[in-house]
Scaffold this motif. Structure first.
Motif, PDB file in Angstrom:
ATOM      1  N   GLN A  51      35.942  39.699  47.625  1.00  0.00           N
ATOM      2  CA  GLN A  51      34.702  39.470  46.904  1.00  0.00           C
ATOM      3  C   GLN A  51      34.452  37.969  46.772  1.00  0.00           C
ATOM      4  O   GLN A  51      35.307  37.150  47.125  1.00  0.00           O
ATOM      5  CB  GLN A  51      34.761  40.126  45.522  1.00  0.00           C
ATOM      6  N   THR A  52      33.277  37.618  46.266  1.00  0.00           N
ATOM      7  CA  THR A  52      32.943  36.200  46.116  1.00  0.00           C
ATOM      8  C   THR A  52      33.950  35.485  45.231  1.00  0.00           C
ATOM      9  O   THR A  52      34.386  34.367  45.521  1.00  0.00           O
ATOM     10  CB  THR A  52      31.531  36.042  45.507  1.00  0.00           C
ATOM     11  N   HIS A  53      34.322  36.131  44.140  1.00  0.00           N
ATOM     12  CA  HIS A  53      35.302  35.556  43.227  1.00  0.00           C
ATOM     13  C   HIS A  53      36.502  36.490  43.149  1.00  0.00           C
ATOM     14  O   HIS A  53      36.509  37.454  42.383  1.00  0.00           O
ATOM     15  CB  HIS A  53      34.702  35.334  41.837  1.00  0.00           C
ATOM     16  N   GLY A  54      37.520  36.241  43.960  1.00  0.00           N
ATOM     17  CA  GLY A  54      38.729  37.033  43.909  1.00  0.00           C
ATOM     18  C   GLY A  54      38.700  38.245  44.815  1.00  0.00           C
ATOM     19  O   GLY A  54      37.890  38.346  45.748  1.00  0.00           O
ATOM     20  N   VAL A  55      39.607  39.175  44.544  1.00  0.00           N
ATOM     21  CA  VAL A  55      39.724  40.394  45.340  1.00  0.00           C
ATOM     22  C   VAL A  55      39.780  41.602  44.403  1.00  0.00           C
ATOM     23  O   VAL A  55      40.180  41.489  43.244  1.00  0.00           O
ATOM     24  CB  VAL A  55      40.988  40.367  46.224  1.00  0.00           C
ATOM     25  N   LEU A  56      39.395  42.762  44.946  1.00  0.00           N
ATOM     26  CA  LEU A  56      39.416  44.011  44.189  1.00  0.00           C
ATOM     27  C   LEU A  56      40.390  44.971  44.851  1.00  0.00           C
ATOM     28  O   LEU A  56      40.245  45.285  46.039  1.00  0.00           O
ATOM     29  CB  LEU A  56      38.019  44.633  44.140  1.00  0.00           C
TER      30      LEU A  56
END
Length: 294
Positions: A51-56
């Motif tokens: 993702q844009t900020h970090g990972v899921l």
């Protein structure tokens, strides 16, 4: 499937960030991404959605983390402790906690560390500061009376104590002679650890005493300062028993009997799992757990 890939996966899973995991593991971001890609190839499933900020994490990542996370932590801690027994553990240990606990309870656990040539650097701060310093890698161990809810950190209870309502003899006599303890407490200045009245609210709610309407007269996160004010005849508060045992025995303070029962406070030893890969930290954590436990 290499252990280093598994450790990288666990850190990315806990941090929800490749950048943050790289910092904890002292790796480059490309190296962390490569480890995750290799592990995804080995298990045949995607583990994270970028993702844009970090990972899921995906459901496959949730299952893998549940299977190996705590086991990997335990295995690495055991290896680090074994290395500590067979090699020197000299070095510096950064530890942070509540000022009063660090001053009056921690020293009894520090002597074996200092005798083992570990240089201890003590820092003080409240619960949020403990979490911040551990996550940023500024400290390896923390001591907090706040429950740990951040999944990136591990904790264990090392000390539990009674919390007593206390005041100087003169103030305590006024309180105990009153027909209504709630009314009497509201007339006396209140001293508190913080404006949220965390320790005080627990004691008052358990004893069905009306919560105060006015703000505390003094607020301080080193409870020893509040204790000093009490011994000078000003106000009342609640304190962990270890902080006022001497003053109670000498008659400088008096315990205000709880209408129902006193409450308790629990101190936790807190750490970032990756830090236990260092033999010095793993050994120090185990020694402190044993020596401070109550």
């Amino acid at each position: 499937m290499s252990l280093i890939r598994l450790r990288t996966f666990v850190e990315v899973y806990r941090q929800r960030s490749i950048t943050a995991a790289a910092k904890v593991l002292n790796l480059t971001q490309p190296a962390v991404s490569q480890h995750i890609a290799g592990l995804e190839s080995a298990v045949g499933k995607a583990l994270f959605e970028r993702q844009t900020h970090g990972v899921l994490p995906t459901s496959a990542a949730d299952e893998l983390a549940a299977d190996i996370g705590n086991k990997l932590d335990a295995a690495e801690a055991a290896l680090a402790t074994a290395r500590a027994r067979s090699s020197g553990i000299a070095g510096t240990l950064q530890i942070i906690g509540h000022a009063d606990f660090m001053a009056e309870k921690l020293p009894e656990g520090l002597v074996p560390l200092l005798e083992a040539d570990i240089r201890v650097r003590m820092h003080t701060g409240d619960g949020p500061m403990v979490i911040q310093m551990l996550l940023e890698g500024q400290c390896e161990l923390g001591i907090s009376a706040h429950p740990m809810t951040d999944e990136r950190l591990k904790s264990e209870v090392i000390y539990t104590d009674n919390v007593l309502a206390v005041a100087s003899p003169a103030v305590a006599e006024r309180l105990m002679c009153s027909a209504s303890l709630s009314a009497a407490l509201s007339r006396e200045p209140l001293l508190s650890y913080n404006l949220e009245l965390s320790l005080i609210n627990d004691w008052m709610e358990k004893n069905r005493v009306a919560l105060p309407d006015s703000l505390p007269a003094a607020v301080g996160q080193d409870l020893r300062a509040l204790r000093s004010l009490l011994t000078k005849g000003f106000g009342w508060t609640v304190l962990p028993e270890y902080l006022c045992t001497g003053q109670l025995q000498r008659g400088e303070l008096v315990n205000i009997p709880a209408p129902i029962s006193d409450t308790t406070i629990t101190y936790n030893l807190v750490w970032l799992p990756a830090s236990l890969r260092q033999p010095r930290v793993a050994w120090a954590k185990n020694r402190l757990s044993t020596l401070l436990r109550k």
